[in-house]
Design a protein around this motif. Sequence first.
Motif, PDB file in Angstrom:
ATOM      1  N   GLN A 344       0.702  -1.171  -0.036  1.00 38.39           N
ATOM      2  CA  GLN A 344      -0.059  -0.060   0.044  1.00 38.39           C
ATOM      3  C   GLN A 344       0.961   1.314  -0.027  1.00 38.39           C
ATOM      4  O   GLN A 344       1.902   1.404   0.664  1.00 38.39           O
ATOM      5  CB  GLN A 344      -0.913   0.108   1.317  1.00 38.39           C
ATOM      6  N   THR A 348      -2.834   3.442  -2.891  1.00 43.44           N
ATOM      7  CA  THR A 348      -3.091   2.517  -3.760  1.00 43.44           C
ATOM      8  C   THR A 348      -2.317   1.373  -3.490  1.00 43.44           C
ATOM      9  O   THR A 348      -1.312   1.583  -2.860  1.00 43.44           O
ATOM     10  CB  THR A 348      -2.929   2.959  -5.342  1.00 43.44           C
ATOM     11  N   THR A 349      -2.541   0.103  -4.260  1.00 40.13           N
ATOM     12  CA  THR A 349      -1.510  -0.938  -4.056  1.00 40.13           C
ATOM     13  C   THR A 349      -0.855  -1.020  -5.349  1.00 40.13           C
ATOM     14  O   THR A 349      -1.213  -0.939  -6.432  1.00 40.13           O
ATOM     15  CB  THR A 349      -2.525  -2.326  -4.243  1.00 40.13           C
ATOM     16  N   VAL A 350       0.670  -0.870  -4.644  1.00 39.21           N
ATOM     17  CA  VAL A 350       1.698  -0.929  -5.927  1.00 39.21           C
ATOM     18  C   VAL A 350       2.283  -2.118  -6.278  1.00 39.21           C
ATOM     19  O   VAL A 350       2.708  -3.023  -4.989  1.00 39.21           O
ATOM     20  CB  VAL A 350       2.835   0.174  -5.336  1.00 39.21           C
ATOM     21  N   LYS A 351       2.085  -2.692  -7.519  1.00 35.42           N
ATOM     22  CA  LYS A 351       2.929  -4.227  -7.614  1.00 35.42           C
ATOM     23  C   LYS A 351       4.132  -3.954  -8.538  1.00 35.42           C
ATOM     24  O   LYS A 351       4.667  -4.931  -8.902  1.00 35.42           O
ATOM     25  CB  LYS A 351       1.740  -4.823  -8.319  1.00 35.42           C
ATOM     26  N   ARG A 352       4.029  -2.702  -9.324  1.00 36.48           N
ATOM     27  CA  ARG A 352       5.014  -2.735 -10.248  1.00 36.48           C
ATOM     28  C   ARG A 352       5.745  -1.445 -10.140  1.00 36.48           C
ATOM     29  O   ARG A 352       4.959  -0.541  -9.758  1.00 36.48           O
ATOM     30  CB  ARG A 352       4.541  -2.754 -11.631  1.00 36.48           C
ATOM     31  N   ALA A 353       6.906  -1.039 -10.612  1.00 37.37           N
ATOM     32  CA  ALA A 353       7.551   0.231 -10.627  1.00 37.37           C
ATOM     33  C   ALA A 353       8.480   0.302 -11.623  1.00 37.37           C
ATOM     34  O   ALA A 353       9.185  -0.827 -11.968  1.00 37.37           O
ATOM     35  CB  ALA A 353       8.271   0.546  -9.197  1.00 37.37           C
ATOM     36  N   VAL A 374       9.922   2.056  -2.410  1.00 34.49           N
ATOM     37  CA  VAL A 374       9.375   2.663  -3.525  1.00 34.49           C
ATOM     38  C   VAL A 374       8.466   3.923  -3.080  1.00 34.49           C
ATOM     39  O   VAL A 374       8.199   4.021  -1.948  1.00 34.49           O
ATOM     40  CB  VAL A 374       8.187   1.536  -3.783  1.00 34.49           C
ATOM     41  N   LYS A 376       6.102   7.135  -4.238  1.00 36.40           N
ATOM     42  CA  LYS A 376       5.138   7.635  -5.191  1.00 36.40           C
ATOM     43  C   LYS A 376       5.018   9.155  -5.133  1.00 36.40           C
ATOM     44  O   LYS A 376       5.231   9.819  -6.003  1.00 36.40           O
ATOM     45  CB  LYS A 376       3.866   6.851  -4.909  1.00 36.40           C
ATOM     46  N   PRO A 382       4.858   4.779  -9.867  1.00 37.68           N
ATOM     47  CA  PRO A 382       6.108   4.391  -8.676  1.00 37.68           C
ATOM     48  C   PRO A 382       7.296   4.331  -9.266  1.00 37.68           C
ATOM     49  O   PRO A 382       7.563   3.702 -10.314  1.00 37.68           O
ATOM     50  CB  PRO A 382       5.533   3.322  -8.046  1.00 37.68           C
TER      51      PRO A 382
END
Length: 678
Positions: A344, A348-353, A374, A376, A382
């Motif tokens: 989180q 938002t939920t971050v899965k990729r950067a 990470v 944002k 991200p």
Amino acid sequence: MMNENIQQEIQSLREQLNQHNHQYYVLNQPSISDYAYDQMMHTLIKLEKEHPEYMDTNSPSLRVGSDISNDFQQITHKYPMLSLGNTYNEGEIADFHQRVSKAIGGNIEYVCELKYDGTAIGLTYENGQLTHAVTRGDGEKGDDVTANVKTIKSIPLQLKGDYPAHFEIRGEIFIPNAEFQKINELRDIEGEAPFANARNAAAGSLKMKKSSDVARRGLDCYLYYMIGEQLPTTIHSHNLEKARTWGFKIPEHYKICHSLEEINEFIAHWNKERHQLPFEIDGIVIKVNDINLQNELGYTAKSPRWAISYKFQAEEACTQLLSVDYQVGRSGKITPVANLEPVQLAGTTVKRASLHNADIIQQLDLHESDMVYVEKGGEIIPKITGVDESARPPLSSKIHFITKCPECGTMLIRPEGEAAHFCPNDKTCPPQLKGKIEHFVSRKALNIDSFGEQVVDLLFEKGLVREVSDIYQLSYDQLNGLSRISSDDPQKKTFSFQEKSTQNLLNGIAKSKEVPFPNVLFGLGIKHVGATVAKTLTKKFHTIDRLANATLEELTEVDDIGPKVAQSVITYFANSENRAMITRLKDAGLQLQGEAQNENLGKFTGLSFVVSGTFTQFSRDELKNKIEQHGGKNLSGVSAKTSYLVAGEKTGPAKLAKAQKLGVKIISESDFIDLLEN
């Protein structure tokens, strides 16, 4: 030796800050965070104070960064439009309060407001009508973007009530989150890079050449400060509420504070709740509420002493790196993307950067299964900012950038001066081929309805479309009933052509044959040839054959066409396969020539015009179109090359004065009509 090192450090900081100013204010492409920029500036100011012998009148510490564009008329601000001093901690807010208290004494009333993440604007109203909208620019003068601002529906063109005869109101133009998401989805469909954040999108939108394009961007505006000689009251917050009654969009989320405790409570509240807002904010602004006290406190060279900006730290989370994928773009550019354990961040939920390029991976010293930081903040995309090396698993392998294309296996290249690697196989590499097709059918190019990414994938997979000319060979029998099966579930279709969808696609393809030459040229995807450059080239060369046979010298003689674009055009048409494809597009009936008479036979051929002010029978855009239709050229500013200044009501005095000085003929709207008709 020590002094030499200090002098070198000062010079290095100045060079870096000047470059970052250019990236942020001119290109609207910031390359570092606001926090990193401010820390660099603080260091420079400290060193210059300690070593005045190295002071330079051109130091970035003595000026406000510039966002001025040559595409717009510049207007001098009646009241300088300065930036606010930034702080990132409560201690510096306390220092600000102490300085204010020491200067004016007594109980101080502050107004705490949200700091909108957009682009600053100053709106001038005379007798209740909007007359000028000017960007901050360098603080002394900015760009006149009135025509574009008038497309923003939240900005009133005519006021109501008991407003002053003349005043200026300032605020922030921004893009709401929902609109920003739509813009990036559309850019993705059209093969354009998404905006990194809403601030860049707002600034770029406000500087678009056509106000009709601006209107589609969904811009909004909050107004938060009034300035003038006949204001309703001497209390800032009272003036805002008065302005609300005149029709202005005044922020709801502000608070009157009487103590540091109340200020800090307001900051803490919005630091937590900001992600619930339908727009981006990046901090809080604290202002002295009494305008008389503001005037007493005055200004430094670059900012008011009666206000300060508290900026939120960019949000950061730590999570595990699972793997790194490599994406291949339409141009063959390779972009590494980190796959992360979901975390989180900023609501938002971050899965990729994004990892951007090989240099970033090397600078981070990234290893498999690393715990990474990470960030944002105001960034929609991200990014990984660091690695927790203490948590690195034993014997973890270092991540090395790939050497071959992940899609076609071709050895990658890194052109001189480029940060990115590229796959040079633009003939058979699937993502590049599909990307070119997606670009060709996109809205700004051939604008073929019903031809989305899923359709491209399906037709490419079935071998029906390998390059753009194949689109015009598609038949009803080939398409009807065609479907794509899900790789996860063989019983499930992800897309299927039915009778109606088949006919819709064929109708869209047929209609695309009427799309004008500039759009077709843009759709070919020639490197460095965007929509504007395509229009310039087609206006000059008129047919695809004349453009294909143009020399480097002929191309660079065209206004706004530099050596890089010219060489790219020559390289494209030197390829026999590209020429063969264009022949097939000709045979299909596409528009590959324009109106030659516009430049060669028009009555305004060889003449250049500057159009300024407001008119009764035509809008400014309509006048400019008339000029171009008859072979003339529109200029943004008056110069010795200008043939006529078409002056309407409220023509800029600077343009009039310059035209008179240079002997440029000044004509009215009726004079222009006479030129047109006789």
